[in-house]
Write an enzyme that holds these catalytic residues in place. Structure first.
Site, PDB file in Angstrom:
ATOM      1  N   GLU A  35       0.825  -1.210   0.000  1.00  0.00           N
ATOM      2  CA  GLU A  35       0.000   0.000   0.000  1.00  0.00           C
ATOM      3  C   GLU A  35       0.862   1.265   0.000  1.00  0.00           C
ATOM      4  O   GLU A  35       1.219   1.778   1.058  1.00  0.00           O
ATOM      5  CB  GLU A  35      -0.921   0.034   1.231  1.00  0.00           C
ATOM      6  CG  GLU A  35      -1.810   1.270   1.264  1.00  0.00           C
ATOM      7  CD  GLU A  35      -2.633   1.411   2.538  1.00  0.00           C
ATOM      8  OE1 GLU A  35      -2.270   0.818   3.571  1.00  0.00           O
ATOM      9  OE2 GLU A  35      -3.639   2.123   2.495  1.00  0.00           O
ATOM     10  N   LYS A  43      -2.567  -2.098  -3.034  1.00  0.00           N
ATOM     11  CA  LYS A  43      -3.589  -1.234  -2.431  1.00  0.00           C
ATOM     12  C   LYS A  43      -3.225   0.207  -2.759  1.00  0.00           C
ATOM     13  O   LYS A  43      -2.101   0.642  -2.494  1.00  0.00           O
ATOM     14  CB  LYS A  43      -3.650  -1.456  -0.919  1.00  0.00           C
ATOM     15  CG  LYS A  43      -4.654  -0.546  -0.198  1.00  0.00           C
ATOM     16  CD  LYS A  43      -5.058  -1.098   1.158  1.00  0.00           C
ATOM     17  CE  LYS A  43      -5.954  -0.125   1.899  1.00  0.00           C
ATOM     18  NZ  LYS A  43      -6.593  -0.716   3.086  1.00  0.00           N
TER      19      LYS A  43
END
Ligand code: 13P
Length: 323
Positions: free
Chosen positions: A167, A209
């Protein structure tokens, strides 16, 4: 499984400090027990397995149990929901660049991952933070160092038999345009995939992500969902190779309605473009906000709060399918 059609992830991995801030926002005192109840509200809501493929947990929650006495990790696994864990240790200032952050947590990571895998955790998350400030930030150095750490983490997680979620969150705060956000997301992804190649990470065994490409929250420019979909897909098409098996979105401070409408537009555009990866949600705030407003720490409000959570989950799950 993590990106099965119509399903997504609940990010319930707020660190102890962030969980405390969330509780304070709704007038709830921060204690070990109120943090446990905060998790209980979402994780033991019945029917969540229709919409959730997985839940990202924080270490504290993996050691706790629901009111029923069942450990949260088992509770999720029994529902067919994959339990995952945030394994980074948070951020600190990036030396040499005011306003940028670097993520910690690589020291001792392999040993920690082995323990988490043995506890039944199936996947992991590492969050890096990328800050936009006009044309000044992000610096290439901060992007590259964050990308290297993401790749080292991904390599360790795969060795431990767990799927890494990578992420690199491009923050929404700032006055920048949607186009600037698009370019920063694309450049960040390119740096991440260069680092993954250097470390021979299996791209077929990761999940990305990402933020959506939105105008900065201080720009005064509200984007239409179609604009968000266009810039977001442009960034991902440029930056993420087709063999990646799934991309999930964070909500990043968007309202529940905005995060739902924008996800729907992104999903529709991805279908129209025949995008190579399944796309879905991995929201914290956009899934939790309405339920927290209703709960406010009072057990009597739990049923209404859970109903609001389920209603939002249903809408977000529909949106992920473009419906
Ligand atoms: P938000 O959806 O609240 O942005 O949180 C998702 C997340 O996992 C941030 O690390």
């Amino acid at each position: 499984m993590m990106v099965a059609p119509g399903k997504g992830l609940l990010a319930a991995d707020e660190s102890t400090a962030t969980a405390g801030k969330r509780l304070a926002q709704y007038g709830i005192q921060d204690t070990v027990e109120t943090r446990r109840l905060y998790r209980e509200l979402f994780l033991d809501a019945s029917g969540i397995e229709q919409y959730l493929s997985g839940v990202i947990l924080y270490e504290e929650t993996t050691e706790e149990s629901a009111d029923s006495g069942t450990p949260f990790v088992k509770l999720l696994a029994d529902k067919g929901i994959l339990p995952g864990i945030k394994v980074d240790k948070g951020t600190e200032p990036f030396p040499g660049s005011a306003g940028e952050l670097i993520t910690n947590g690589l020291v001792g990571l392999s040993d920690r991952l082995e323990c988490f895998a043995a506890e039944g955790l199936a996947f992991t998350k590492w969050r890096a933070v990328i800050t936009i400030d006009g044309d000044k930030l992000p610096t290439p150095a901060a992007i590259v160092e964050n990308a290297k750490r993401l790749a080292t983490y991904a390599c360790d997680a795969q060795k431990a038999g767990m799927v890494p979620i990578l992420e690199p969150e491009v923050l929404l705060s700032g006055n920048h345009s949607r186009i600037r956000a698009r370019d920063v997301i694309a450049d960040t992804m390119k740096a991440v995939f260069a680092a993954l190649e250097d470390q021979s990470v299996d791209l077929g065994g990761i999940i990305i992500k990402t933020s959506m490409a939105l105008s900065g929250s201080g720009s005064g420019h509200p984007d239409t969902p179609e604009e968000v979909a266009e810039s977001t897909l442009d960034a991902l098409m440029k930056g993420v190779p087709p063999q990646v098996p799934g991309i999930v979105f964070l909500s990043g401070g968007q309202s529940p309605e905005q995060a739902t409408d924008n996800l729907r537009a992104v999903a529709r555009r991805a279908q129209a473009l025949n995008a190579p990866w399944p796309l879905t949600f991995s929201y914290a705030r956009a899934l939790q906000e309405e339920a927290m407003e209703l709960w406010r720490g009072d057990a009597a409000n739990m049923p209404a709060a859970r109903a609001a959570f389920l209603a939002r989950l249903r809408k977000v799950s529909d949106a992920a399918r473009g419906v």
